[in-house]
Design a protein around this motif. Structure first.
Motif, mmCIF file in Angstrom:
data_model
loop_
_atom_site.group_PDB
_atom_site.id
_atom_site.type_symbol
_atom_site.label_atom_id
_atom_site.label_comp_id
_atom_site.label_asym_id
_atom_site.label_seq_id
_atom_site.Cartn_x
_atom_site.Cartn_y
_atom_site.Cartn_z
ATOM 1 N N ARG A 62 0.833 -1.198 0.000
ATOM 2 C CA ARG A 62 0.000 0.000 0.000
ATOM 3 C C ARG A 62 0.872 1.253 0.000
ATOM 4 N NH1 ARG A 62 -3.140 -3.346 -1.011
ATOM 5 N NH2 ARG A 62 -5.210 -3.792 -0.159
ATOM 6 N N LYS A 63 0.474 2.228 -0.797
ATOM 7 C CA LYS A 63 1.165 3.514 -0.852
ATOM 8 C C LYS A 63 2.672 3.335 -1.053
ATOM 9 C CE LYS A 63 -2.402 5.785 1.860
ATOM 10 N NZ LYS A 63 -2.777 6.476 3.102
ATOM 11 N N LYS A 64 3.005 2.431 -1.978
ATOM 12 C CA LYS A 64 4.396 2.166 -2.369
ATOM 13 C C LYS A 64 5.229 1.612 -1.223
ATOM 14 C CE LYS A 64 4.320 5.568 -6.078
ATOM 15 N NZ LYS A 64 4.987 6.707 -6.729
ATOM 16 N N LYS A 65 4.573 1.009 -0.240
ATOM 17 C CA LYS A 65 5.288 0.406 0.890
ATOM 18 C C LYS A 65 4.773 -1.009 1.120
ATOM 19 C CE LYS A 65 7.628 4.114 2.249
ATOM 20 N NZ LYS A 65 9.089 4.155 2.107
ATOM 21 N N TYR A 66 5.684 -1.873 1.571
ATOM 22 C CA TYR A 66 5.299 -3.216 1.992
ATOM 23 C C TYR A 66 4.939 -3.174 3.476
ATOM 24 C CZ TYR A 66 7.221 -4.970 -2.372
ATOM 25 O OH TYR A 66 7.462 -5.213 -3.703
ATOM 26 N N ILE A 67 3.743 -3.645 3.803
ATOM 27 C CA ILE A 67 3.271 -3.670 5.190
ATOM 28 C C ILE A 67 3.336 -5.104 5.684
ATOM 29 C CG2 ILE A 67 1.307 -3.210 6.715
ATOM 30 C CD1 ILE A 67 0.356 -1.174 4.539
ATOM 31 N N ASP A 68 4.018 -5.314 6.775
ATOM 32 C CA ASP A 68 4.221 -6.651 7.345
ATOM 33 C C ASP A 68 2.891 -7.198 7.865
ATOM 34 O OD1 ASP A 68 4.899 -8.896 8.844
ATOM 35 O OD2 ASP A 68 6.757 -8.023 9.589
ATOM 36 N N CYS A 69 2.433 -8.291 7.268
ATOM 37 C CA CYS A 69 1.199 -8.955 7.709
ATOM 38 C C CYS A 69 1.476 -10.424 8.018
ATOM 39 C CB CYS A 69 0.117 -8.835 6.645
ATOM 40 S SG CYS A 69 -0.435 -7.145 6.335
ATOM 41 N N THR A 70 2.698 -10.734 8.408
ATOM 42 C CA THR A 70 3.073 -12.127 8.628
ATOM 43 C C THR A 70 2.219 -12.748 9.728
ATOM 44 O OG1 THR A 70 4.860 -11.324 10.061
ATOM 45 C CG2 THR A 70 5.447 -11.934 7.819
ATOM 46 N N GLY A 71 1.904 -14.001 9.511
ATOM 47 C CA GLY A 71 1.141 -14.757 10.499
ATOM 48 C C GLY A 71 -0.358 -14.719 10.287
#
Length: 526
Positions: A346-355
């Motif tokens: 999102r918004k040119k960023k990777y957001i950590d959603c691990t798990g």
């Protein structure tokens, strides 16, 4: 446009193909990943579907797909994946949309193509040390300027190149990957490989850089491998040690060659998926080429394959459910929905959603982006983070082989095309493997990395089955009528002798190399 309809329990494609202005067929979905080898170009328009369960948003503009006006050497392609605006959903996705996405890959036999991907290790010829990112950036810029490739950027960092339907990308430890275009014949595939290696060498040799065709970094430890500046890899690097002991080795020290192949229907996909899984250990044995770790023999013929057995059991393996009577697109979606996610973009960023799982995402329950719902971009990205021995996207990926020298880069697609694109050979494989049990398939997958073609199977050796399989591959290629069977010569020698490439390397190590791995950098230099 190929539209998805559901008839009974089987998914099919209604095909009235929309053409882009370049005459290319337009694909269902969104091209969001320059690393994907089989994809279509230009704008994608998806009509609202009359069928009950399939619907997708209306228009994918060119700019949101990473295409720009083209001037020589001036095109910059958005990082993979592109912005979250690339797909505008009119309603929340349903499970049937996810199923429909996979089913949209069905295409008639005359449209089947061959997409080959291979990775290789770049190294400094004088020191044998891996390329640093700064050297890789210089190499990518040099290839772009000399051979007219578009640059792929993440922020202000160059992370890849794109030219037509080919792309060059970086694996986590700087492994250099070509994702080839979808091509009609193996002659085109091998020509593509040769052209790529010529271009890479033309720039790299001036820099004192060479490239090594092997399945596992033979000399250096994890601490010696540079980290590439890609956001998704940072998330994976932090997550891997939580779910397996060898995930970081997979990321930073392995190279593979794989082929991506099409299917005509759900039933055709199932048959090819089963044949591919059953025979993947044979491909692993034939192409085994990673016997060294940190300068010494590691006890395996394919250390790369062994590493996958302790990387992350949630997203790897032999997928026994593919052999269930109920298997189809929907069952693969059910599996993928419960594979833990890595990230959302999102918004040119990777957001950590691990798990968390994609099923959680569908319910708006991701703590990392509370209340947000996924789009098809997110689904396509998620499918690229699942790593079984055969992977389903809108095509099937054969993922069991070690990287190797250029002749083997042509032999791997030849092996699978001969088996899976010829109806007689495919049916023969299915008949041959029909009574193999899940336990036997799992046993082969676990033992082959160590014992290769000498792995005992029933009343003989895997070697003897490989002889029959290679003949079927050769016969299948000959029936295609393109004079492609010569590409199997590299593996024909392995099958004739029962000696894998890794065993030849070990013989050299214990013989004329004087128990040093350094000569492998010359032996397997592209």
């Amino acid at each position: 446009m190929a539209l998805v309809s559901k008839a009974g329990s089987s998914y099919c494609i209604r095909s009235d193909i929309t053409r882009g202005r370049t005459g290319q067929n337009v694909a269902f979905g969104v091209v969001n990943n320059v690393e994907a080898p089989i994809m279509k170009e230009k704008s994608i328009k998806i009509s609202s579907l009359s069928c009950k369960n399939a619907r997708v948003a209306q228009l994918f503009p060119l700019e949101t797909m990473g295409f720009r006006s083209k001037r020589r050497n001036s095109v910059i392609v958005a990082a993979s994946p592109p912005t979250e605006d690339a797909l505008i959903a009119t309603e929340p996705l349903t499970k049937q949309d996810l199923v429909g996405y996979l089913a949209s890959g069905c295409k008639s036999k005359e449209k089947w193509r061959i997409g080959t991907e291979h990775e290789k290790f770049g190294f400094e010829i004088k020191t044998l040390r891996p390329m640093k990112y700064e050297q890789i950036a210089e190499l990518l810029n040099g290839i772009s300027e000399r051979f007219d490739w578009e640059k792929v950027m993440e922020g202000d960092k160059i992370i890849g190149l794109k030219q037509g339907k080919q792309s060059i990308s970086l694996e986590p430890g700087g492994q250099f990957e070509l994702s080839g275009a979808p091509l009609e014949t193996l002659h085109q595939t091998c020509a593509e490989v040769n052209s790529h290696l010529y271009q890479v060498k033309a720039v790299a040799e001036e820099m004192g850089i060479g490239f090594l065709g092997i399945g596992f970094q033979p000399k250096l430890g994890l601490k010696d491998i540079p980290v590439m500046p890609k956001g998704r890899y940072e998330i994976m690097r932090n997550y891997m040690p939580k779910v397996g002991s060898l995930g970081l080795d997979m990321m930073f020290r392995t190279c593979t060659v794989q082929v991506n192949l099409d299917f005509s229907s759900e039933a055709d996909m199932i048959r090819k998926f089963r044949a591919g899984l059953a025979l993947q250990p044979i491909a692993t044995a034939l192409f085994a080429n990673s016997p060294f770790t940190e300068g010494k023999p590691n006890g395996y013929l394919s250390m790369r394959s062994q590493i996958w057995t302790d990387t992350d059991k949630d997203r790897t393996g032999m997928l026994p459910f593919v052999f269930d009577d109920s298997f189809g697109f929907e069952q693969y979606v059910d599996y993928a929905l419960d594979v833990p996610m890595y990230f959302v973009y999102r918004k040119k960023k990777y957001i950590d959603c691990t798990g968390m799982t994609f099923r959680d995402f569908m319910a708006g329950k991701l703590p990392c982006i509370p209340g947000e719902l996924p789009n098809l971009n997110d689904w396509e990205n998620h499918l690229t983070t699942i790593f079984p021995e055969v992977r389903l996207k809108r095509y099937l990926e054969m993922r069991g082989a070690d990287g190797g020298p250029w002749r083997r880069l042509c032999a791997l697609p030849a092996f699978w095309v001969g088996l899976l694109y010829d109806e007689v050979s495919l049916q023969s494989i299915l008949d041959m493997t029909a009574d193999w049990t899940s336990e036997e398939r799992e046993m082969l997958r676990n033992k082959v990395p160590k014992t290769g073609l000498q792995t005992p199977f029933r009343d003989g050796l895997l070697w003897h089955i490989a002889e029959d399989v290679l003949k079927l591959a050769k016969d299948g290629l000959e029936r295609r009528g393109f004079k492609e069977s010569g590409f199997l010569n590299e593996v024909a020698e392995v099958v004739r002798t029962g000696v894998t490439p890794a065993e030849k390397l070990l013989e050299l190590y214990h013989g004329k190399w004087g128990q040093s791995v350094d000569p492998v950098f010359e032996e397997l230099l592209y």
